[in-house]
Design a protein around this motif. Structure first.
Motif, PDB file in Angstrom:
ATOM      1  N   THR A 221       0.825  -1.206   0.000  1.00  0.00           N
ATOM      2  CA  THR A 221       0.000   0.000   0.000  1.00  0.00           C
ATOM      3  C   THR A 221       0.860   1.259   0.000  1.00  0.00           C
ATOM      4  N   LEU A 222       1.903   1.266   0.820  1.00  0.00           N
ATOM      5  CA  LEU A 222       2.801   2.426   0.850  1.00  0.00           C
ATOM      6  C   LEU A 222       3.484   2.626  -0.495  1.00  0.00           C
ATOM      7  N   ALA A 223       3.896   1.536  -1.128  1.00  0.00           N
ATOM      8  CA  ALA A 223       4.546   1.635  -2.435  1.00  0.00           C
ATOM      9  C   ALA A 223       3.583   2.187  -3.484  1.00  0.00           C
ATOM     10  N   MET A 224       2.325   1.729  -3.463  1.00  0.00           N
ATOM     11  CA  MET A 224       1.341   2.215  -4.428  1.00  0.00           C
ATOM     12  C   MET A 224       1.005   3.691  -4.192  1.00  0.00           C
ATOM     13  N   LEU A 225       0.911   4.087  -2.922  1.00  0.00           N
ATOM     14  CA  LEU A 225       0.652   5.498  -2.626  1.00  0.00           C
ATOM     15  C   LEU A 225       1.808   6.383  -3.086  1.00  0.00           C
ATOM     16  N   ALA A 226       3.033   5.899  -2.881  1.00  0.00           N
ATOM     17  CA  ALA A 226       4.194   6.659  -3.336  1.00  0.00           C
ATOM     18  C   ALA A 226       4.197   6.786  -4.853  1.00  0.00           C
ATOM     19  N   TYR A 227       3.889   5.679  -5.543  1.00  0.00           N
ATOM     20  CA  TYR A 227       3.835   5.718  -7.008  1.00  0.00           C
ATOM     21  C   TYR A 227       2.739   6.675  -7.488  1.00  0.00           C
ATOM     22  N   MET A 228       1.571   6.604  -6.864  1.00  0.00           N
ATOM     23  CA  MET A 228       0.471   7.475  -7.259  1.00  0.00           C
ATOM     24  C   MET A 228       0.835   8.938  -7.071  1.00  0.00           C
ATOM     25  N   PHE A 229       1.481   9.251  -5.957  1.00  0.00           N
ATOM     26  CA  PHE A 229       1.860  10.639  -5.675  1.00  0.00           C
ATOM     27  C   PHE A 229       2.880  11.139  -6.701  1.00  0.00           C
ATOM     28  N   VAL A 230       3.937  10.347  -6.934  1.00  0.00           N
ATOM     29  CA  VAL A 230       4.995  10.775  -7.850  1.00  0.00           C
ATOM     30  C   VAL A 230       4.474  10.858  -9.281  1.00  0.00           C
ATOM     31  N   ALA A 231       3.733   9.823  -9.713  1.00  0.00           N
ATOM     32  CA  ALA A 231       3.227   9.818 -11.089  1.00  0.00           C
ATOM     33  C   ALA A 231       2.238  10.954 -11.310  1.00  0.00           C
ATOM     34  N   SER A 232       1.357  11.204 -10.342  1.00  0.00           N
ATOM     35  CA  SER A 232       0.395  12.301 -10.475  1.00  0.00           C
ATOM     36  C   SER A 232       1.115  13.641 -10.522  1.00  0.00           C
ATOM     37  N   LEU A 233       2.157  13.774  -9.707  1.00  0.00           N
ATOM     38  CA  LEU A 233       2.915  15.024  -9.675  1.00  0.00           C
ATOM     39  C   LEU A 233       3.616  15.274 -11.006  1.00  0.00           C
ATOM     40  N   ILE A 234       4.249  14.246 -11.537  1.00  0.00           N
ATOM     41  CA  ILE A 234       5.008  14.406 -12.783  1.00  0.00           C
ATOM     42  C   ILE A 234       4.084  14.588 -13.978  1.00  0.00           C
ATOM     43  N   PHE A 235       3.201  13.615 -14.187  1.00  0.00           N
ATOM     44  CA  PHE A 235       2.348  13.653 -15.372  1.00  0.00           C
ATOM     45  C   PHE A 235       1.305  14.756 -15.274  1.00  0.00           C
ATOM     46  N   GLY A 236       0.800  15.007 -14.047  1.00  0.00           N
ATOM     47  CA  GLY A 236      -0.158  16.090 -13.886  1.00  0.00           C
ATOM     48  C   GLY A 236       0.453  17.436 -14.232  1.00  0.00           C
ATOM     49  N   GLY A 237       1.695  17.654 -13.793  1.00  0.00           N
ATOM     50  CA  GLY A 237       2.365  18.915 -14.120  1.00  0.00           C
ATOM     51  C   GLY A 237       2.651  19.055 -15.602  1.00  0.00           C
ATOM     52  N   ILE A 238       3.108  17.966 -16.233  1.00  0.00           N
ATOM     53  CA  ILE A 238       3.407  18.004 -17.667  1.00  0.00           C
ATOM     54  C   ILE A 238       2.151  18.248 -18.483  1.00  0.00           C
ATOM     55  N   LEU A 239       1.089  17.501 -18.161  1.00  0.00           N
ATOM     56  CA  LEU A 239      -0.157  17.651 -18.917  1.00  0.00           C
ATOM     57  C   LEU A 239      -0.758  19.037 -18.708  1.00  0.00           C
ATOM     58  N   GLY A 240      -0.678  19.544 -17.469  1.00  0.00           N
ATOM     59  CA  GLY A 240      -1.214  20.869 -17.208  1.00  0.00           C
ATOM     60  C   GLY A 240      -0.504  21.940 -18.006  1.00  0.00           C
ATOM     61  N   ALA A 241       0.830  21.785 -18.154  1.00  0.00           N
ATOM     62  CA  ALA A 241       1.591  22.771 -18.922  1.00  0.00           C
ATOM     63  C   ALA A 241       1.314  22.669 -20.421  1.00  0.00           C
ATOM     64  N   ILE A 242       1.080  21.440 -20.913  1.00  0.00           N
ATOM     65  CA  ILE A 242       0.884  21.243 -22.358  1.00  0.00           C
ATOM     66  C   ILE A 242      -0.545  21.551 -22.780  1.00  0.00           C
ATOM     67  N   LEU A 243      -1.513  21.022 -22.024  1.00  0.00           N
ATOM     68  CA  LEU A 243      -2.906  21.095 -22.458  1.00  0.00           C
ATOM     69  C   LEU A 243      -3.632  22.329 -21.953  1.00  0.00           C
ATOM     70  N   GLY A 244      -3.131  22.956 -20.923  1.00  0.00           N
ATOM     71  CA  GLY A 244      -3.806  24.138 -20.392  1.00  0.00           C
ATOM     72  C   GLY A 244      -5.055  23.779 -19.617  1.00  0.00           C
ATOM     73  N   GLY A 245      -5.942  24.760 -19.466  1.00  0.00           N
ATOM     74  CA  GLY A 245      -7.127  24.553 -18.649  1.00  0.00           C
ATOM     75  C   GLY A 245      -8.408  24.386 -19.428  1.00  0.00           C
ATOM     76  N   SER A 246      -8.335  24.031 -20.708  1.00  0.00           N
ATOM     77  CA  SER A 246      -9.539  23.863 -21.524  1.00  0.00           C
ATOM     78  C   SER A 246     -10.278  22.590 -21.122  1.00  0.00           C
ATOM     79  N   ALA A 247     -11.551  22.503 -21.562  1.00  0.00           N
ATOM     80  CA  ALA A 247     -12.359  21.325 -21.264  1.00  0.00           C
ATOM     81  C   ALA A 247     -11.789  20.090 -21.947  1.00  0.00           C
ATOM     82  N   VAL A 248     -11.346  20.248 -23.199  1.00  0.00           N
ATOM     83  CA  VAL A 248     -10.747  19.125 -23.921  1.00  0.00           C
ATOM     84  C   VAL A 248      -9.459  18.684 -23.221  1.00  0.00           C
ATOM     85  N   GLY A 249      -8.686  19.656 -22.764  1.00  0.00           N
ATOM     86  CA  GLY A 249      -7.466  19.343 -22.038  1.00  0.00           C
ATOM     87  C   GLY A 249      -7.738  18.584 -20.751  1.00  0.00           C
ATOM     88  N   ALA A 250      -8.815  18.948 -20.067  1.00  0.00           N
ATOM     89  CA  ALA A 250      -9.166  18.261 -18.825  1.00  0.00           C
ATOM     90  C   ALA A 250      -9.531  16.801 -19.092  1.00  0.00           C
TER      91      ALA A 250
END
Length: 290
Positions: A221-250
């Protein structure tokens, strides 16, 4: 029945995932697509209708009925796919048995629901008894209000007892989960639709390793939570910068996050019971990684 090591459980889990990742990706990905489409069809306008008909009991009950029906269908699909994955991994080369899987899956889901309800009832009874026994230490229910907590009226001893009880409840739930952790793989291995067989055998073969399985759950469980946190942080930041705040981007962000975060977690979660099963019953289904 042998004693399991946590290292063996991790090793078997990753080995199963490595040997069956393509099959799991197809089955789990397909199931998520089907469930998503059904969710759109069943619930697309349900929440809007509930909001527009606030105060109308008939509309609320109708919406709850749709939600319950969707949850039932989704559970049948997901648990059926889970059975297909377990059976296919333990018996490679065997043709998928859809008729069995989509009967055994819901039966396993129902058995799990009954076990968890029973566990919650036991916990509630224990908590009531402990509440009566330690009533003086807890200072009465009135002193547990937010105002009492903020003012410091609750003693340190009472807070300590509450923390201990909370930890005990978590440990108890993990222990119950550990004892019944391989019920599904047992059903898949024996090609049975009877959940009693799976849960009874799981209780028997996990007895020698029950606390090691609890430790494995905690680390996993700790390993999965760590993976979820890191992956969300990395991919969420990248996608937010690329796609912006549009509905399609969301929408695209949700799809990508589901693919890189939630889908891998589901695949690991499906592999974990098999990893435990192989670690405590290595002679069962020896061709599992063939």
């Amino acid at each position: 029945m042998i004693k399991m090591s946590i290292g063996a459980a991790f090793s078997e889990t990753f080995a199963f995932l490595k040997a069956n990742w393509m099959q799991m990706l197809l089955w789990v990905g397909g199931a998520l697509v089907v469930v998503g489409l059904l969710g759109y069809l069943f619930l697309g306008s349900t929440f809007t209708a509930m909001a527009m008909s606030a105060g109308d009991p008939s509309a609320a009950f109708g919406a709850l009925g749709k939600i319950f029906l969707f949850a039932l269908i989704a559970s049948v699909i997901l648990y059926g796919v889970c059975m297909l994955i377990w059976r296919g991994g333990m018996h490679p080369g065997e043709a998928p048995n859809f008729a069995w899987a989509f009967q055994a899956g819901p039966a396993f889901a129902f058995g799990t629901f009954v076990v968890m309800i029973a566990a919650y009832i036991v916990i509630i009874v224990i908590m009531l008894i402990l509440g009566l026994v330690f009533g003086a230490a807890l200072g009465g229910m009135g002193s547990m209000s937010p105002e009492a907590l903020a003012s410091g009226a609750v003693g340190g001893g009472a807070i300590f007892v509450m923390i201990i009880l909370y930890i005990a409840v978590l440990v108890l739930m993990l222990w119950v989960q550990a004892r019944f952790s391989v019920a599904g793989p047992v059903m898949a291995d024996r090609l049975t639709r009877n959940p009693v067989t799976g849960f009874a055998e799981s209780w028997r073969i996990t007895g020698a390793s029950q606390w090691k399985i609890v430790g494995f759950f905690l680390l996993f469980t700790l390993a999965m939570l760590a993976y979820m946190f890191v992956a969300s942080l990395i991919f969420g930041g990248i996608l937010g910068a690329i796609l912006g705040g549009s509905a399609v981007g969301a929408v695209l962000s949700l799809i990508v996050m589901a693919a890189v975060v939630y889908l891998p977690i589901m695949m690991f979660s499906f592999s974990m019971p098999i990893g435990i099963y192989r670690a405590i019953a290595p002679r069962a289904s020896g061709d599992v990684f063939a």
